[in-house]
Design a protein around this motif. Structure first.
Motif, PDB file in Angstrom:
ATOM      1  N   CYS A 170       0.642  10.399  -0.265  1.00  0.00           N
ATOM      2  CA  CYS A 170       1.628  11.079  -1.108  1.00  0.00           C
ATOM      3  C   CYS A 170       1.945  10.322  -2.381  1.00  0.00           C
ATOM      4  O   CYS A 170       2.484  10.890  -3.331  1.00  0.00           O
ATOM      5  CB  CYS A 170       2.916  11.308  -0.323  1.00  0.00           C
ATOM      6  SG  CYS A 170       3.821   9.792   0.054  1.00  0.00           S
ATOM      7  N   TYR A 171       1.670   9.022  -2.405  1.00  0.00           N
ATOM      8  CA  TYR A 171       1.844   8.122  -3.540  1.00  0.00           C
ATOM      9  C   TYR A 171       3.267   7.604  -3.735  1.00  0.00           C
ATOM     10  O   TYR A 171       3.457   6.520  -4.281  1.00  0.00           O
ATOM     11  CB  TYR A 171       1.376   8.783  -4.846  1.00  0.00           C
ATOM     12  CG  TYR A 171       1.382   7.842  -6.024  1.00  0.00           C
ATOM     13  CD1 TYR A 171       0.513   6.756  -6.073  1.00  0.00           C
ATOM     14  CD2 TYR A 171       2.260   8.019  -7.098  1.00  0.00           C
ATOM     15  CE1 TYR A 171       0.524   5.871  -7.148  1.00  0.00           C
ATOM     16  CE2 TYR A 171       2.274   7.154  -8.180  1.00  0.00           C
ATOM     17  CZ  TYR A 171       1.398   6.080  -8.204  1.00  0.00           C
ATOM     18  OH  TYR A 171       1.411   5.213  -9.259  1.00  0.00           O
ATOM     19  N   GLN A 219       5.815   3.877  -0.012  1.00  0.00           N
ATOM     20  CA  GLN A 219       5.057   2.634  -0.124  1.00  0.00           C
ATOM     21  C   GLN A 219       5.624   1.582   0.820  1.00  0.00           C
ATOM     22  O   GLN A 219       6.842   1.512   1.038  1.00  0.00           O
ATOM     23  CB  GLN A 219       5.140   2.123  -1.572  1.00  0.00           C
ATOM     24  CG  GLN A 219       4.361   0.857  -1.855  1.00  0.00           C
ATOM     25  CD  GLN A 219       4.459   0.454  -3.327  1.00  0.00           C
ATOM     26  OE1 GLN A 219       5.312   0.941  -4.071  1.00  0.00           O
ATOM     27  NE2 GLN A 219       3.589  -0.444  -3.758  1.00  0.00           N
ATOM     28  N   SER A 230      10.433   6.701  -5.748  1.00  0.00           N
ATOM     29  CA  SER A 230      10.673   7.634  -6.863  1.00  0.00           C
ATOM     30  C   SER A 230      12.056   8.262  -6.789  1.00  0.00           C
ATOM     31  O   SER A 230      12.287   9.325  -7.384  1.00  0.00           O
ATOM     32  CB  SER A 230       9.611   8.736  -6.859  1.00  0.00           C
ATOM     33  OG  SER A 230       9.674   9.496  -5.660  1.00  0.00           O
ATOM     34  N   ASN A 246       1.653  15.324  -0.185  1.00  0.00           N
ATOM     35  CA  ASN A 246       1.044  14.854   1.067  1.00  0.00           C
ATOM     36  C   ASN A 246      -0.099  15.746   1.538  1.00  0.00           C
ATOM     37  O   ASN A 246      -0.621  15.550   2.631  1.00  0.00           O
ATOM     38  CB  ASN A 246       2.094  14.684   2.171  1.00  0.00           C
ATOM     39  CG  ASN A 246       2.792  15.977   2.543  1.00  0.00           C
ATOM     40  OD1 ASN A 246       2.852  16.910   1.749  1.00  0.00           O
ATOM     41  ND2 ASN A 246       3.336  16.031   3.747  1.00  0.00           N
ATOM     42  N   LYS A 256      -1.174  15.183  -8.264  1.00  0.00           N
ATOM     43  CA  LYS A 256      -2.259  14.227  -8.062  1.00  0.00           C
ATOM     44  C   LYS A 256      -2.140  13.019  -8.977  1.00  0.00           C
ATOM     45  O   LYS A 256      -3.024  12.157  -9.001  1.00  0.00           O
ATOM     46  CB  LYS A 256      -3.621  14.904  -8.272  1.00  0.00           C
ATOM     47  CG  LYS A 256      -3.800  16.204  -7.497  1.00  0.00           C
ATOM     48  CD  LYS A 256      -3.496  16.060  -6.015  1.00  0.00           C
ATOM     49  CE  LYS A 256      -3.587  17.395  -5.292  1.00  0.00           C
ATOM     50  NZ  LYS A 256      -3.077  17.331  -3.910  1.00  0.00           N
ATOM     51  N   SER A 257      -1.064  12.951  -9.731  1.00  0.00           N
ATOM     52  CA  SER A 257      -0.884  11.835 -10.646  1.00  0.00           C
ATOM     53  C   SER A 257      -0.716  10.525  -9.881  1.00  0.00           C
ATOM     54  O   SER A 257      -0.075  10.480  -8.831  1.00  0.00           O
ATOM     55  CB  SER A 257       0.350  12.060 -11.523  1.00  0.00           C
ATOM     56  OG  SER A 257       0.612  10.922 -12.314  1.00  0.00           O
ATOM     57  N   ARG A 258      -1.292   9.474 -10.427  1.00  0.00           N
ATOM     58  CA  ARG A 258      -1.105   8.134  -9.876  1.00  0.00           C
ATOM     59  C   ARG A 258      -0.456   7.239 -10.918  1.00  0.00           C
ATOM     60  O   ARG A 258      -0.685   6.035 -10.962  1.00  0.00           O
ATOM     61  CB  ARG A 258      -2.457   7.559  -9.419  1.00  0.00           C
ATOM     62  CG  ARG A 258      -3.041   8.306  -8.198  1.00  0.00           C
ATOM     63  CD  ARG A 258      -2.092   8.214  -7.021  1.00  0.00           C
ATOM     64  NE  ARG A 258      -2.543   8.920  -5.835  1.00  0.00           N
ATOM     65  CZ  ARG A 258      -2.114  10.101  -5.453  1.00  0.00           C
ATOM     66  NH1 ARG A 258      -1.250  10.773  -6.220  1.00  0.00           N
ATOM     67  NH2 ARG A 258      -2.534  10.663  -4.340  1.00  0.00           N
ATOM     68  N   GLU A 259       0.371   7.864 -11.743  1.00  0.00           N
ATOM     69  CA  GLU A 259       1.102   7.156 -12.786  1.00  0.00           C
ATOM     70  C   GLU A 259       2.580   7.462 -12.661  1.00  0.00           C
ATOM     71  O   GLU A 259       2.991   8.610 -12.748  1.00  0.00           O
ATOM     72  CB  GLU A 259       0.613   7.577 -14.187  1.00  0.00           C
ATOM     73  CG  GLU A 259      -0.849   7.273 -14.460  1.00  0.00           C
ATOM     74  CD  GLU A 259      -1.119   5.782 -14.572  1.00  0.00           C
ATOM     75  OE1 GLU A 259      -0.165   5.035 -14.885  1.00  0.00           O
ATOM     76  OE2 GLU A 259      -2.268   5.374 -14.339  1.00  0.00           O
ATOM     77  N   GLY A 267       3.128  13.232  -6.943  1.00  0.00           N
ATOM     78  CA  GLY A 267       2.581  13.074  -5.601  1.00  0.00           C
ATOM     79  C   GLY A 267       2.661  14.304  -4.732  1.00  0.00           C
ATOM     80  O   GLY A 267       3.350  15.284  -5.036  1.00  0.00           O
ATOM     81  N   GLN A 291       0.828  -1.209   0.000  1.00  0.00           N
ATOM     82  CA  GLN A 291       0.000   0.000   0.000  1.00  0.00           C
ATOM     83  C   GLN A 291       0.860   1.256   0.000  1.00  0.00           C
ATOM     84  O   GLN A 291       1.911   1.314   0.632  1.00  0.00           O
ATOM     85  CB  GLN A 291      -0.922  -0.005   1.223  1.00  0.00           C
ATOM     86  CG  GLN A 291      -1.960   1.099   1.232  1.00  0.00           C
ATOM     87  CD  GLN A 291      -2.901   0.982   2.427  1.00  0.00           C
ATOM     88  OE1 GLN A 291      -2.726   0.139   3.310  1.00  0.00           O
ATOM     89  NE2 GLN A 291      -3.912   1.841   2.453  1.00  0.00           N
ATOM     90  N   ARG A 292       0.397   2.279  -0.709  1.00  0.00           N
ATOM     91  CA  ARG A 292       1.072   3.568  -0.767  1.00  0.00           C
ATOM     92  C   ARG A 292       0.378   4.561   0.156  1.00  0.00           C
ATOM     93  O   ARG A 292      -0.834   4.477   0.370  1.00  0.00           O
ATOM     94  CB  ARG A 292       1.067   4.130  -2.186  1.00  0.00           C
ATOM     95  CG  ARG A 292       1.831   3.293  -3.205  1.00  0.00           C
ATOM     96  CD  ARG A 292       1.610   3.871  -4.599  1.00  0.00           C
ATOM     97  NE  ARG A 292       2.221   3.046  -5.637  1.00  0.00           N
ATOM     98  CZ  ARG A 292       3.378   3.328  -6.245  1.00  0.00           C
ATOM     99  NH1 ARG A 292       4.035   4.424  -5.903  1.00  0.00           N
ATOM    100  NH2 ARG A 292       3.873   2.545  -7.178  1.00  0.00           N
TER     101      ARG A 292
END
Length: 357
Positions: free
Chosen positions: A38-39, A42, A52, A87, A100-103, A85, A34-35
């Motif tokens: 902030c993405y 993890q 990253s 927070n 807000k990217s999740r890629e 990402g 799970q992340r």
């Protein structure tokens, strides 16, 4: 570079088998794989890892005034980059396509800390800026870049919301030469409703930076009509700054434009920025600026003692220069708070995209 996943220090194991990230006040509880919100942090192999490291959405040489920093080597160039990402969850985010990217595919560029430091030197930049998204979430990479930069006499700049826990805060800001912190509002209601966060941790960070570090500090508030732009709130905010941080911390009031989840709000009128600047000056802030609008008076720096024009700005372009070689007013000798070269610098006033290799 190949290493993009690195171990982090700020987490601990919980009794229920989850781990808690201890980087920021969100304290995300994570199961394996799970992340966090902030993405980029993890849970992997039972630990919280940064996934990253060394990756970026791209590299650009900006004028330092674009950060915005008006009292940190004005006119100089700064090598800027960010990652994916964030927070916080600000509904008005102006960089939502990356924060807000999740890629992970948007992190198309890569550079080691040493490559970044050399690129900044070769581009004639005085500093490297961690910006576009909050560097707190990739602090391991940022701290390593800062160490490599110091080897080459390159400064580092953090553009951040200041939402960080005390222990990592000390490690992070000990590596940073200058920071522009987004003081997004002066009510917890705004922080909770619009940013999914709280005000007090940010105020604690501001006091810590100013009183416990050598990091040069400037503040930015994006004014959103009807949300954080009342006279009462601006007076309370600016008074707190003067009383708790001192009158020499510059404040920037910048214009909002409708974006992401707040497209139903109007743009900030230029008059609102001018009103905020006047309130700040009236409450004792010595250097208050307007941003995201063309306002030569609101963007320029004046001596707080005699009123002489010290640094003339038109957008991000430096014009007249009224400082002596020691950073004092050439008219009356009063020192201007900040960091200045012996003369004005004139980096390109518009961003220049570069490759780092």
């Amino acid at each position: 570079m190949s290493q993009t996943i690195v171990a982090t220090r700020y987490w601990h194991q919980l009794d229920d088998g989850q781990v808690q990230c201890d980087l920021c006040p969100r304290h995300c509880h994570l199961q394996e794989g799970q992340r966090g919100l902030c993405y980029v942090r993890q849970r992997l192999d039972g630990q919280v890892k940064l996934v990253s490291y060394g990756r970026s959405t791209g590299f650009c040489v900006d004028p330092i005034e674009k950060k915005p920093l008006n009292h940190f080597y004005p006119g100089s160039g700064v090598l800027s980059f960010g990652t994916a990402g964030c927070n916080l969850a600000c509904k008005f985010c102006q960089n939502w396509d990356t924060t807000k990217s999740r890629e992970m595919d948007i992190l198309a560029d890569a550079a080691s800390p040493e490559q970044l430091a050399r690129a900044a030197r070769d581009a004639g930049c005085r500093s490297v800026a961690f910006t576009y998204n909050d560097p707190i979430i990739f602090m391991e990479y940022a701290v390593d870049v800062a160490a490599a930069c110091r080897e080459l006499d390159i400064r580092t700049v953090a553009v951040t919301a200041g939402y960080i826990d005390p222990e990592p805060r000390a490690d992070f800001f000990s590596a940073i030469d200058a920071a522009n912190v987004d003081l997004k509002a002066f009510t917890d209601r705004f922080y909770y409703k619009i940013c999914g966060a709280h005000l007090n941790p940010v105020l604690e960070t501001l006091e810590y930076i100013h009183h416990e570090t050598d990091t040069w500090l400037e503040l930015t508030t994006l004014l959103i009509p009807g949300e954080n732009d009342s006279d009462a709130e601006l007076e309370q905010m600016t008074r707190w700054v003067v009383e708790r941080l001192g009158p020499d911390v510059p404040m920037h009031f910048t214009a909002f434009h409708p974006d992401w989840k707040m497209r139903d709000h109007q743009r900030t009128p230029a008059a609102t920025l001018g009103r905020a600047r006047r309130i700040a000056l009236d409450t004792g802030v010595r250097h208050a600026y307007t941003g995201n609008v063309r306002d030569p008076e609101g963007g320029s720096t004046y001596c707080h003692q005699c009123g002489e024009l010290l640094i003339e700005r038109d957008w991000h372009r430096i014009g007249g220069w009224g400082l002596d070689t020691k950073g004092c007013c050439a008219n009356c000798g009063t020192r201007l708070a900040g960091h200045f070269g012996a003369a004005a610098e004139h980096a390109a006033s518009t961003p220049v995209r570069i490759r780092v290799s």
